[in-house]
Structure formats: C-alpha cells, structure tokens
Design a protein around this motif. Structure first.
Motif, mmCIF file in Angstrom:
data_model
loop_
_atom_site.group_PDB
_atom_site.id
_atom_site.type_symbol
_atom_site.label_atom_id
_atom_site.label_comp_id
_atom_site.label_asym_id
_atom_site.label_seq_id
_atom_site.Cartn_x
_atom_site.Cartn_y
_atom_site.Cartn_z
ATOM 1 N N ARG A 298 0.655 -1.608 0.026
ATOM 2 C CA ARG A 298 0.338 -0.026 -0.003
ATOM 3 C C ARG A 298 0.601 1.532 -0.072
ATOM 4 O O ARG A 298 2.317 1.464 1.016
ATOM 5 C CB ARG A 298 -1.248 -0.356 1.160
ATOM 6 C CG ARG A 298 -1.891 -1.393 1.419
ATOM 7 C CD ARG A 298 -2.449 -1.071 2.556
ATOM 8 N NE ARG A 298 -4.013 -0.344 2.594
ATOM 9 C CZ ARG A 298 -3.814 0.498 3.372
ATOM 10 N NH1 ARG A 298 -3.359 0.715 4.713
ATOM 11 N NH2 ARG A 298 -5.072 1.710 3.327
ATOM 12 N N SER A 299 0.386 2.279 -0.399
ATOM 13 C CA SER A 299 0.826 3.559 -0.579
ATOM 14 C C SER A 299 1.240 4.152 1.134
ATOM 15 O O SER A 299 0.886 4.332 1.761
ATOM 16 C CB SER A 299 0.239 4.426 -1.244
ATOM 17 O OG SER A 299 -0.890 4.613 -0.777
ATOM 18 N N LYS B 113 0.696 7.563 1.567
ATOM 19 C CA LYS B 113 -0.517 7.895 2.106
ATOM 20 C C LYS B 113 -1.789 7.311 2.821
ATOM 21 O O LYS B 113 -1.929 7.754 3.530
ATOM 22 C CB LYS B 113 -0.667 8.979 0.059
ATOM 23 C CG LYS B 113 -1.628 9.925 0.751
ATOM 24 C CD LYS B 113 -2.438 10.776 -0.724
ATOM 25 C CE LYS B 113 -3.487 11.142 -0.924
ATOM 26 N NZ LYS B 113 -3.656 12.419 -1.559
#
Length: 378
Positions: A340-341, A343
């Motif tokens: 996952r990013s 952010k």
C-alpha cells in the motif's frame, strides 16, 4: 543444499528467495542435497559441476570446497562452520528485541523465555529479549530444552518436565517468548491444562510465523515474520558477487525481520489500573482515527489531567506517546507486509499525512518509511 525435506520457512522460503534471483539473472539452479559428494566425485574426474553453492553448510561441505575455487554462501545460523564462510541470516537480535518491545507495550512486567540452547537463532533472540526487558528493570525466567526434543519418547517426556518446572515459577500476568512454533503450541496446551488463560494470564509470542501452527486452533499465536525469502534472495546476490571475483564480506549479512504478525495470543493489555487498561483498549481500537488525549479521557468520562497522571504513574509515559507508539507499530506492519502507498498507510493508521509519519519514523527509528520498507522486502 537447503534440506528441503524439512517443510519449514527457513528451508523452503530461503529456496524461494534464491529462485527469484536465479530467474532474474538467467542462471541454472540445481537442488543437490549431497553436493559435497558430487564435488568430491567430480573432482576426481577433473571437473566440478557447479559455479557456486548456496547451502545450509555442513563441516564436510566446508572441508571439500576449501581448496576449490568454488564460492559457498551459508544460510544456516547454527552451522558448525558459520564463522568460516560468507553467510546471510535474519537479524535474530533485532527480532528478539522486537518481541520484547511488543510484550512490554502490552503493559506486561513479568517475562519468561523457552528455547533450544543448540539453536543459535534461539540463543541470539533470547539474549536480546532478556536484555530488552532488563533495560526496563524486569527479570526474565528462561528454560532450555534439546533441539530434537521430540526425537525420542524420553526426550519428549524430559522436555515436558522441564517446561512444567519452568511454568511452575510463573506468576500471572506474564509475557512469554517461545523459540519455535511447535514449541509455542506445546506451551499453549500446557497453559490450558493448568487453567491459565491465553492471553489474559499468559501472553505468548512464538516461533517464526509458520502459519499452519500459528493460526489454528484458537488462540492463534503472535509471531515474527523473519523474511526468509529475502535471506535466499540476498544469498543468491552475494553468491553472484563471489562468482564474479568479488571479496567476501568480513561479517555475516544480517537482514531485519519483516515485522510482527499480531494474533490472539497477545491481544491483551496487562495493566492492574482499570482506568489505564480501559484507555489502552480504547486507543488500540481507535488509533486509526484522529484521537488525542482529550478524546481518550472523554471516552472514559474522566478529566484529562487525571488520566494523564495515571498514565505517567502506571506506564511512565504520557497518553500522546502511547497513541504514537500504537500507530507506529501499525504503520511498521503495513509497510513490511503490504504494498500500500505511504499516503494510504499514513491516513489509515492515524498519522493523517505521509510527512507526519516520515517525521516520526526518522525520530523514533532513524530511517524513513521507504527505507524501513526496503529493509524488510526483497
């Protein structure tokens, strides 16, 4: 030569990691569990069939490759020749410290360890675990059993007696680190026999995340994902360096564990103060939200100053520091175990922005989130 007849991650996952690198380089990979014999036979005919070897290296392998221009990379931490060959291992001291910090974060103040003295990974992990809890002023009761504790009926019974005597010295609640996954299951069974609840009386962290043993039956067992596939990948990379004529490293290459896999066996906060225990439970359930000390106090219908004083007295840290610690642990698991990013991770664990997460990682861990992820991934 990786003893692939044993279906453990430290065998099979190391192999999987080597194959990832092999495919990237276009090498030919051969499984030869008796490579020392193949080398000896081929040498008599004037040719060696391999350009390099990745092995759980035995003394015999080291002896038969000593006078050959044949690079060997060892991936067995308990190898009798670990100091003689270039090696790649998980950083067991780091994982031992990680286990201790996890149990300490649960509010536990009494600890015990169980391992196999001839397994160097247990020795390194338990020593690091003991040092970590002792830094906080707590003692640790440690017991040792044979590596092949189930090899014979006598060893099995003797080991069971050792475990019983070790558990007899406990007082609850206690945090327990057990070296092996199978051994962890034995301790859970022993707890059930004694009427001890897991995790309420005994919080257990065990093994190297062999999912079949960790996940069933209930309670599932918290463990550490060591990153054995990365060990295989980096061992193959090191072998390539040596086959190209590069110098061997002076010390073993140690790789950080990927992270904790938290399950039911440590899903508990061992705090005698009921107010602080309730606050910790609220923080654990809501750390992903934008909560602060006032929100925690409001949820418990208590003055913020009163709760803050109780936190400092019981845990030795303020409410905000506890919230940050919980978020940091969640972020570390997300970075190590998902793609996952930054952010999305920062948002979902409660930091709000990647910059806030970046600042905390640099201050608490000395690395950026990206560097942390890179250290724990191939």
């Amino acid at each position: 030569m990786l003893d692939l007849n044993w279906p453990y991650k430290r065998h099979a996952s190391v192999y999987a990691g080597t194959q990832k690198y092999v495919e990237e380089q276009g090498w030919e990979s051969v499984i030869d569990e008796y490579v020392y014999d193949s080398i000896s036979s081929a040498r008599n005919k004037g040719e060696v069939p391999y350009d390099g070897i990745i092995a759980r290296a035995s003394k015999l392998l080291a002896e038969r490759t000593r006078n050959l221009e044949l690079p060997v990379v060892n991936v067995w931490s308990s190898s009798p020749v670990r100091d003689l060959l270039p090696s790649v291992f998980p950083d067991y001291e780091a994982s031992g410290h990680m286990r201790a910090e996890h149990l300490l974060s649960r509010g536990l103040r009494k600890f015990a360890c169980l391992g196999c003295r001839t397994d160097s990974s247990d020795v390194f992990e338990i020593a690091a675990f003991q040092n970590a809890v002792q830094e906080y002023g707590y003692a640790c009761q440690t017991a040792w059993i044979p590596l092949a504790f189930s090899q014979t009926l006598k060893k099995w019974k003797d080991s069971a007696e050792t475990i019983d005597a070790w558990m007899q010295r406990w007082s609850s609640p206690i945090g327990v680190f057990v070296g092996g996954d199978q051994l962890g299951r034995m301790v859970v069974q022993k707890c059930r026999e004694r009427g001890l609840r897991v995790p309420e009386d005994v919080a257990i962290i065990a093994g190297r995340n062999e999912e079949v043993l960790c996940e069933r039956p209930s309670p599932s067992i918290t463990s550490v994902e060591m990153g054995f596939e990365r060990v295989g990948y980096e061992a193959a990379r090191l072998l390539g360096h040596l086959m190209d004529g590069g110098e061997p490293p002076r010390r073993p290459l140690l790789l950080q564990p990927e992270g904790l896999v938290v399950r039911e066996s440590t899903d508990f906060f061992a705090v005698q103060d009921e107010l602080v225990a309730a606050a910790l439970e609220f923080i654990a359930k809501n750390s992903h939200s934008r909560i602060g000390q006032d929100d925690v106090a409001r949820a418990l219908a208590v003055e913020t100053r009163t709760l803050q004083n109780r936190f400092r007295k019981v845990l030795g840290q303020p409410i905000a520091a506890t919230v940050r610690k919980v978020r940091l642990e969640r972020a570390k698991r997300e970075l190590a175990q998902t793609d996952r990013s930054l952010k999305n991770i920062a948002r979902d664990v409660g930091f709000g922005s990647p910059m806030r997460m970046y600042e905390l990682f640099k201050r608490e861990l000395g690395v950026t989130p990206i560097e942390f992820r890179r250290q724990r991934r191939i």
